[in-house]
Design an enzyme around this catalytic site. Structure first.
Site, PDB file in Angstrom:
ATOM      1  N   GLY A 109       0.734  -1.086  -0.105  1.00  0.00           N
ATOM      2  CA  GLY A 109       0.050  -0.114   0.214  1.00  0.00           C
ATOM      3  C   GLY A 109       1.126   1.034  -0.204  1.00  0.00           C
ATOM      4  O   GLY A 109       1.992   1.164   0.411  1.00  0.00           O
ATOM      5  N   ASP A 110       0.146   2.681  -0.441  1.00  0.00           N
ATOM      6  CA  ASP A 110       1.079   3.246  -0.068  1.00  0.00           C
ATOM      7  C   ASP A 110       2.096   3.826  -1.196  1.00  0.00           C
ATOM      8  O   ASP A 110       2.852   4.557  -1.424  1.00  0.00           O
ATOM      9  CB  ASP A 110       1.423   3.685   1.135  1.00  0.00           C
ATOM     10  CG  ASP A 110       0.534   3.957   2.118  1.00  0.00           C
ATOM     11  OD1 ASP A 110      -0.048   4.411   2.258  1.00  0.00           O
ATOM     12  OD2 ASP A 110       0.760   2.443   3.274  1.00  0.00           O
ATOM     13  N   GLU A 111       1.241   3.136  -1.964  1.00  0.00           N
ATOM     14  CA  GLU A 111       2.259   3.111  -3.579  1.00  0.00           C
ATOM     15  C   GLU A 111       1.941   4.289  -4.390  1.00  0.00           C
ATOM     16  O   GLU A 111       3.028   4.593  -5.485  1.00  0.00           O
ATOM     17  CB  GLU A 111       2.214   2.396  -4.691  1.00  0.00           C
ATOM     18  CG  GLU A 111       2.576   0.569  -3.585  1.00  0.00           C
ATOM     19  CD  GLU A 111       1.161   0.390  -3.406  1.00  0.00           C
ATOM     20  OE1 GLU A 111       0.528   1.274  -3.319  1.00  0.00           O
ATOM     21  OE2 GLU A 111       1.476  -1.496  -3.158  1.00  0.00           O
ATOM     22  N   LYS A 132      -1.257   5.350  -5.565  1.00  0.00           N
ATOM     23  CA  LYS A 132      -2.054   4.538  -6.614  1.00  0.00           C
ATOM     24  C   LYS A 132      -2.667   5.698  -7.522  1.00  0.00           C
ATOM     25  O   LYS A 132      -3.251   6.118  -8.153  1.00  0.00           O
ATOM     26  CB  LYS A 132      -2.977   3.766  -5.894  1.00  0.00           C
ATOM     27  CG  LYS A 132      -2.494   2.500  -5.689  1.00  0.00           C
ATOM     28  CD  LYS A 132      -3.046   1.275  -5.302  1.00  0.00           C
ATOM     29  CE  LYS A 132      -3.638   0.952  -4.032  1.00  0.00           C
ATOM     30  NZ  LYS A 132      -1.913   1.328  -2.917  1.00  0.00           N
ATOM     31  N   GLY A 133      -3.098   6.718  -6.357  1.00  0.00           N
ATOM     32  CA  GLY A 133      -3.989   7.890  -6.605  1.00  0.00           C
ATOM     33  C   GLY A 133      -3.058   9.123  -7.740  1.00  0.00           C
ATOM     34  O   GLY A 133      -4.162   9.103  -8.752  1.00  0.00           O
ATOM     35  N   LYS A 134      -2.530   9.318  -7.467  1.00  0.00           N
ATOM     36  CA  LYS A 134      -1.742   9.736  -8.496  1.00  0.00           C
ATOM     37  C   LYS A 134      -1.660   8.865  -9.553  1.00  0.00           C
ATOM     38  O   LYS A 134      -2.307  10.128 -10.725  1.00  0.00           O
ATOM     39  CB  LYS A 134       0.016  10.192  -8.098  1.00  0.00           C
ATOM     40  CG  LYS A 134       0.456  10.551  -9.443  1.00  0.00           C
ATOM     41  CD  LYS A 134       1.994  11.378  -8.769  1.00  0.00           C
ATOM     42  CE  LYS A 134       2.645  11.602  -9.992  1.00  0.00           C
ATOM     43  NZ  LYS A 134       3.677  12.661  -9.939  1.00  0.00           N
ATOM     44  N   GLY A 187      -6.220   5.952   1.745  1.00  0.00           N
ATOM     45  CA  GLY A 187      -5.803   6.987   1.361  1.00  0.00           C
ATOM     46  C   GLY A 187      -4.893   7.773   0.414  1.00  0.00           C
ATOM     47  O   GLY A 187      -4.038   7.493  -0.072  1.00  0.00           O
ATOM     48  N   HIS A 188      -6.088   7.939  -1.107  1.00  0.00           N
ATOM     49  CA  HIS A 188      -5.480   8.198  -2.061  1.00  0.00           C
ATOM     50  C   HIS A 188      -4.852   9.936  -2.461  1.00  0.00           C
ATOM     51  O   HIS A 188      -6.326  10.818  -2.124  1.00  0.00           O
ATOM     52  CB  HIS A 188      -5.960   7.031  -3.124  1.00  0.00           C
ATOM     53  CG  HIS A 188      -5.932   6.106  -3.371  1.00  0.00           C
ATOM     54  ND1 HIS A 188      -6.730   5.607  -3.785  1.00  0.00           N
ATOM     55  CD2 HIS A 188      -5.811   5.554  -1.997  1.00  0.00           C
ATOM     56  CE1 HIS A 188      -6.890   4.132  -3.492  1.00  0.00           C
ATOM     57  NE2 HIS A 188      -5.982   3.800  -2.944  1.00  0.00           N
ATOM     58  N   THR A 228      -6.406   0.476  10.763  1.00  0.00           N
ATOM     59  CA  THR A 228      -6.337   1.425  10.514  1.00  0.00           C
ATOM     60  C   THR A 228      -6.994   1.641  11.415  1.00  0.00           C
ATOM     61  O   THR A 228      -7.839   3.405  11.946  1.00  0.00           O
ATOM     62  CB  THR A 228      -6.280   2.001   9.936  1.00  0.00           C
ATOM     63  OG1 THR A 228      -7.723   1.001   8.498  1.00  0.00           O
ATOM     64  CG2 THR A 228      -5.647   1.526   8.011  1.00  0.00           C
ATOM     65  N   GLN A 263      -4.975  -0.709  -0.914  1.00  0.00           N
ATOM     66  CA  GLN A 263      -4.196  -1.411  -0.054  1.00  0.00           C
ATOM     67  C   GLN A 263      -3.852  -1.815  -1.326  1.00  0.00           C
ATOM     68  O   GLN A 263      -3.140  -1.158  -2.696  1.00  0.00           O
ATOM     69  CB  GLN A 263      -4.724  -2.100   0.649  1.00  0.00           C
ATOM     70  CG  GLN A 263      -5.142  -1.583   1.831  1.00  0.00           C
ATOM     71  CD  GLN A 263      -6.820  -0.981   1.984  1.00  0.00           C
ATOM     72  OE1 GLN A 263      -7.720  -1.723   0.705  1.00  0.00           O
ATOM     73  NE2 GLN A 263      -7.467  -0.147   2.213  1.00  0.00           N
ATOM     74  N   THR A 276      -4.894  -7.104   5.169  1.00  0.00           N
ATOM     75  CA  THR A 276      -7.177  -6.380   5.238  1.00  0.00           C
ATOM     76  C   THR A 276      -7.542  -7.522   4.766  1.00  0.00           C
ATOM     77  O   THR A 276      -7.526  -9.106   4.925  1.00  0.00           O
ATOM     78  CB  THR A 276      -6.911  -5.359   4.603  1.00  0.00           C
ATOM     79  OG1 THR A 276      -7.395  -4.613   4.736  1.00  0.00           O
ATOM     80  CG2 THR A 276      -6.593  -5.064   2.791  1.00  0.00           C
ATOM     81  N   GLY A 334      -1.546   8.494  10.017  1.00  0.00           N
ATOM     82  CA  GLY A 334      -0.536   9.898  10.479  1.00  0.00           C
ATOM     83  C   GLY A 334       0.315   9.492  11.146  1.00  0.00           C
ATOM     84  O   GLY A 334       1.919   9.287  11.591  1.00  0.00           O
ATOM     85  N   GLY A 386       8.229  13.455  -8.850  1.00  0.00           N
ATOM     86  CA  GLY A 386       7.397  13.943  -7.487  1.00  0.00           C
ATOM     87  C   GLY A 386       6.068  13.946  -7.346  1.00  0.00           C
ATOM     88  O   GLY A 386       5.347  13.078  -8.085  1.00  0.00           O
TER      89      GLY A 386
HETATM   90  P1  IMP Z   1      -7.081  -2.891   7.750  1.00  0.00           P
HETATM   91  O1  IMP Z   1      -7.763  -2.287   6.631  1.00  0.00           O
HETATM   92  O2  IMP Z   1      -7.315  -1.618   8.902  1.00  0.00           O
HETATM   93  O3  IMP Z   1      -8.041  -3.343   8.450  1.00  0.00           O
HETATM   94  O4  IMP Z   1      -5.861  -3.068   8.214  1.00  0.00           O
HETATM   95  C1  IMP Z   1      -5.239  -3.990   8.149  1.00  0.00           C
HETATM   96  C2  IMP Z   1      -3.223  -3.621   7.522  1.00  0.00           C
HETATM   97  O5  IMP Z   1      -3.719  -3.024   6.277  1.00  0.00           O
HETATM   98  C3  IMP Z   1      -2.650  -2.694   8.647  1.00  0.00           C
HETATM   99  O6  IMP Z   1      -1.442  -3.669   9.047  1.00  0.00           O
HETATM  100  C4  IMP Z   1      -2.912  -1.528   8.227  1.00  0.00           C
HETATM  101  O7  IMP Z   1      -1.752  -1.117   7.852  1.00  0.00           O
HETATM  102  C5  IMP Z   1      -3.099  -1.947   6.166  1.00  0.00           C
HETATM  103  N1  IMP Z   1      -3.207  -0.981   5.881  1.00  0.00           N
HETATM  104  C6  IMP Z   1      -4.787  -0.959   5.435  1.00  0.00           C
HETATM  105  N2  IMP Z   1      -4.955   0.279   4.620  1.00  0.00           N
HETATM  106  C7  IMP Z   1      -3.725   0.426   4.322  1.00  0.00           C
HETATM  107  C8  IMP Z   1      -3.157   1.428   2.972  1.00  0.00           C
HETATM  108  O8  IMP Z   1      -4.598   2.125   2.675  1.00  0.00           O
HETATM  109  N3  IMP Z   1      -1.831   1.890   2.868  1.00  0.00           N
HETATM  110  C9  IMP Z   1      -1.509   1.168   3.767  1.00  0.00           C
HETATM  111  N4  IMP Z   1      -1.738   0.109   4.262  1.00  0.00           N
HETATM  112  C10 IMP Z   1      -3.018   0.053   4.928  1.00  0.00           C
END
Ligand code: IMP
Length: 445
Positions: free
Chosen positions: A13-15, A17-19, A41-42, A130, A242, A257, A322, A435
């Site tokens: 996750g957090d690669e 993707k939104g951009k 969070g995109h 989360t 994710q 997740t 955060g 960027g």
């Molecule tokens: P959950 O999706 O809130 O149940 O969290 C399960 C796992 O997925 C945890 O390790 C979270 O930090 C991770 N996770 C869930 N959503 C994201 C995301 O959008 N980006 C990165 N990690 C995520």
């Protein structure tokens, strides 16, 4: 035949993707979220002409296509929807986007209820969730006790279901508190009485649905909407949330997740089978992970300073929570695995600019475990904890690359890095992020 597209994460996750969704969505008619919820969070950074400061959008539930005019954006059945958060997110967009995009929500999507958030706060610690209620909401879906969007359209029935679930969850939460030996104080700390106040929940949820619909949210049968749209030759972009290693079935179970984040989640999450699908995997130029779970190429003790530099430069803090993200070298094994399970047609390599001045660079190309060297990601958390990374060193580059828009203008070492990823993943790199802003993207023909 209409060709549809998918954007999915290849790591944890957090690669970014939104951009990439934002960059590709002008080529599609409809953008669809098919799984996950407000755990995502995109971020899309838009600089408008004549404005000095860019506008930063952090979307959690609404498809990133909402930032493009004239698109239809569907929150499909596989998404777990917190309607209160949806209203907040929609309010946050007011006056910032041209309101010409249509926002649609599918009737079979499950609702995140206040008790899901309480349960996630009690049980999610082991995985480091989360705490948005995602896991408990999907668990109730599978247990056939979930409440869906369509239920909120029948107030009497919705009230009955909420009252039943409040009763059941009172027992469940009490038992969970006892089981985990938590102090009685957590009942108040997690506002359990409020979460289980059935009449308040009913009035809050019905009220929010009324307001959302007044503001133009269309509630539809998502599968039928997509099927009819395809018949009308409309193309669809599926926006994954994710990533592969967080996929409930194919990821680092149990540190995952609760949805299928890979392309397999598309047909089940939408009721629509995209016969012609081109999947783009988004891969960050280094690795990050938030929450618990194995992370073989994580920066080690002697690399603490580098971890701090990368975290600060890359703003590696959760968009939703955060939380500081764990950082590490790029690991090719997960990316190859993601390419396999998603049948990727291309890669988007993001945040390459963050690596400028890191010299030499390292890329994980294999693992050492139990006296053997392996090159295939094992997706076995117990084994992953015992794996050691085998690195290949590559030369770094010193220049700031954020103003470069042509692949051939990148420093030779940066091009070499991109080519190394492409060969290691077995998938062509078609986009390189240099960027945060919308324009800071190189397209490779
Ligand atoms: P959950 O999706 O809130 O149940 O969290 C399960 C796992 O997925 C945890 O390790 C979270 O930090 C991770 N996770 C869930 N959503 C994201 C995301 O959008 N980006 C990165 N990690 C995520």
């Amino acid at each position: 035949m209409v060709q549809h597209g998918a954007i999915v994460g290849t790591q944890w996750g957090d690669e970014g993707k939104g951009k990439i969704v934002d960059a590709l969505s002008p080529d599609f008619d409809i953008v669809v979220r098919f799984q996950g919820g407000t755990n995502a969070g995109h971020t899309v950074v838009v600089r408008r002409e004549g404005e000095e400061k860019p506008d930063i959008f952090a979307l959690h539930l609404i498809p990133s296509g909402i930032l493009q005019p004239d698109k239809a954006c569907l929150i499909a059945d596989g998404v777990v929807v917190d309607p209160l958060k949806l209203e907040e997110e929609l309010s946050g967009l007011r006056g910032r986007v041209k309101a010409t995009a249509r926002l649609l929500l599918s009737t079979k999507a499950h609702l995140i209820m206040p008790w899901h958030i309480v349960r996630d706060s009690i049980t999610g610690g082991m995985v480091g969730t989360t705490k948005r209620g995602i896991g408990p909401c999907y668990a109730d879906e599978k247990d056939r006790r979930g409440i869906r969007v369509m239920d909120a359209l029948s107030p009497q029935h919705f009230g009955d279901r909420v009252r039943e679930e409040c009763e059941w969850n009172r027992h469940l939460i009490r038992a969970a508190i006892d089981h985990f030996g938590l102090s009685a104080g957590v009942w108040n700390e997690f506002c359990v009485d409020e979460a289980l106040d059935a009449e308040k929940v009913v009035s809050d949820y019905l009220g929010v649905f009324d307001r959302l619909q007044e503001r133009g949210l269309e509630i539809v049968d998502g599968a039928r909407f997509l099927s009819h749209s395809e018949r009308d030759a409309k193309s669809i972009l599926f926006e994954g949330a994710q990533a592969a290693l967080l996929d409930n079935t194919h990821g680092d179970y149990p540190y995952v997740t609760s949805s299928n984040t890979t392309v397999g989640g598309i047909p089940t999450g939408t009721g629509f089978w995209p016969r012609e699908l081109f999947a783009v995997g988004v891969c960050k130029a280094y690795s990050t992970r938030v929450g618990e779970g194995p992370f073989v190429a994580e920066y080690g003790g002697e690399e603490e300073e580098l971890a701090t530099v990368i975290r600060d430069r890359g703003n590696e803090y959760g968009t939703t929570t955060g939380r500081p993200r764990r950082c590490g070298w790029l690991d090719l094994l997960p990316v190859r695995y993601a390419a396999m399970v998603n049948r990727l047609g291309a890669l988007a390599l993001t945040k390459l600019d963050i690596l400028s001045t890191v010299d030499p660079l390292r890329v994980c190309v294999a693992y050492r475990v139990d006296g053997k060297t392996i090159e295939d990601y094992p997706a076995n958390s117990e084994m992953l904890e015992r794996c050691e990374a085998v690195y290949q060193e590559l030369p770094g580059w010193q220049d700031d690359i954020s103003s470069i828009r042509k692949f051939s203008d990148l420093p030779q070492e940066a091009r070499q890095y991109v080519q190394f990823v492409e060969e290691g993943a077995g998938v062509p790199v078609k986009y390189v992020g240099v960027g945060k802003e919308r324009e800071e993207l190189i397209q490779i023909p």
